[in-house]
Design an enzyme around this catalytic site. Sequence first.
Site, mmCIF file in Angstrom:
data_model
loop_
_atom_site.group_PDB
_atom_site.id
_atom_site.type_symbol
_atom_site.label_atom_id
_atom_site.label_comp_id
_atom_site.label_asym_id
_atom_site.label_seq_id
_atom_site.Cartn_x
_atom_site.Cartn_y
_atom_site.Cartn_z
ATOM 1 N N SER A 196 41.022 33.693 45.076
ATOM 2 C CA SER A 196 42.383 34.044 44.861
ATOM 3 C C SER A 196 42.733 35.180 45.400
ATOM 4 O O SER A 196 42.090 35.989 45.942
ATOM 5 C CB SER A 196 42.875 34.406 43.415
ATOM 6 O OG SER A 196 44.077 34.590 43.010
ATOM 7 N N TYR B 93 41.506 39.915 36.282
ATOM 8 C CA TYR B 93 41.601 38.601 36.905
ATOM 9 C C TYR B 93 41.181 38.954 38.340
ATOM 10 O O TYR B 93 40.421 38.170 38.997
ATOM 11 C CB TYR B 93 42.516 37.666 36.771
ATOM 12 C CG TYR B 93 42.602 36.450 37.525
ATOM 13 C CD1 TYR B 93 42.061 35.256 37.155
ATOM 14 C CD2 TYR B 93 43.483 36.122 38.665
ATOM 15 C CE1 TYR B 93 41.959 34.085 38.084
ATOM 16 C CE2 TYR B 93 43.542 35.048 39.484
ATOM 17 C CZ TYR B 93 42.709 34.011 39.031
ATOM 18 O OH TYR B 93 42.745 32.788 40.030
#
Length: 243
Positions: free
Chosen positions: A135, A148
Site C-alpha cells: 500500500s 496499518y
Amino acid sequence: MLNVLILGAGSDIAVALARKFASKGYGVQLAARNINRLQPLQSDLAIRYNSTCSLHEFDAERPETHAAFLDSFPATPDVSISVFGYLGDQQKAESDWEECHRILQVNYVGAVSILNHIAERYATLGHGTIVGISSVAGERGRKSNYLYGSAKAGFTAYLSGLRNRLSAATVHVLTVQPGFVYTRMTEHLKLPAPLTATPEQVADAIVAAVRKKKNIIYVKWIWRWIMLVIRCIPEPIFKKMNL
C-alpha cells in the site's frame, strides 16, 4: 497448466484476479478462512472459463498452520499472490492492543510467514512468482492510519529484500502499490475518483506485470508522483499537516 494461488481469496481484488488468471488459462487455487463463501466463485470460473479451481482453508493470523497448508498441495503453485489485508480502526487500535495486534498480524506477520514458506519452495525449484499487494500508506506514516501504514511499510521492505535474495534463483517478486481501490474494505470512505482504481484494473495491472516480470507497480501512474511529493515534504512541515 500453470496454477495461481490466491491468498485471501474472499476480497474484491482476489475475485477480479481469479477471473483474470482463469481467462488466461491458469488453474486457480483459492485460499481463505471461509471457503464456503468461495463456492459460487469456484462454479463461476468453471462455467465461464472452463477453469480448474480448488478451495483451501487458510488463516493469515495462524502462522503455525502455514507450512502444513502448503504441504497439502500436490504441487507448488507457479504464481502465489498475497491479497489479504486488514485496514482496521486506527483510533481504536491506539488504545486497544487486540485491534492493534490484528492490524500488524494480518498485514505483516501473516504475510511474511506464508511468503517465507513459499519463497523456500521457489528457491529450491529455481522458478516461481510471488506477488505481494502492499500500500502507498506504507510510504510515509500519517496519523490517520499509521498502524496499518507501518505494517505495509514493513511488508514493502520485506518484498524488496525477498526480491534481492531470490533474484539469483530466477524467482520473480512483484510489489503492487494499488493506491485507493473501490472495495468493501474502503466502501465507508469518500475516495477521489481520479485516484481510485477498480478491482478489475488492479487485476489487469498485476497480470500484465507478472507477464513482463516487473518489480514494482503503481496501478494508477499518478500515485508514483503523489508519493514522491509526499516523501519530499520536510518533517517539520509534515508533522503539522492534517493527513
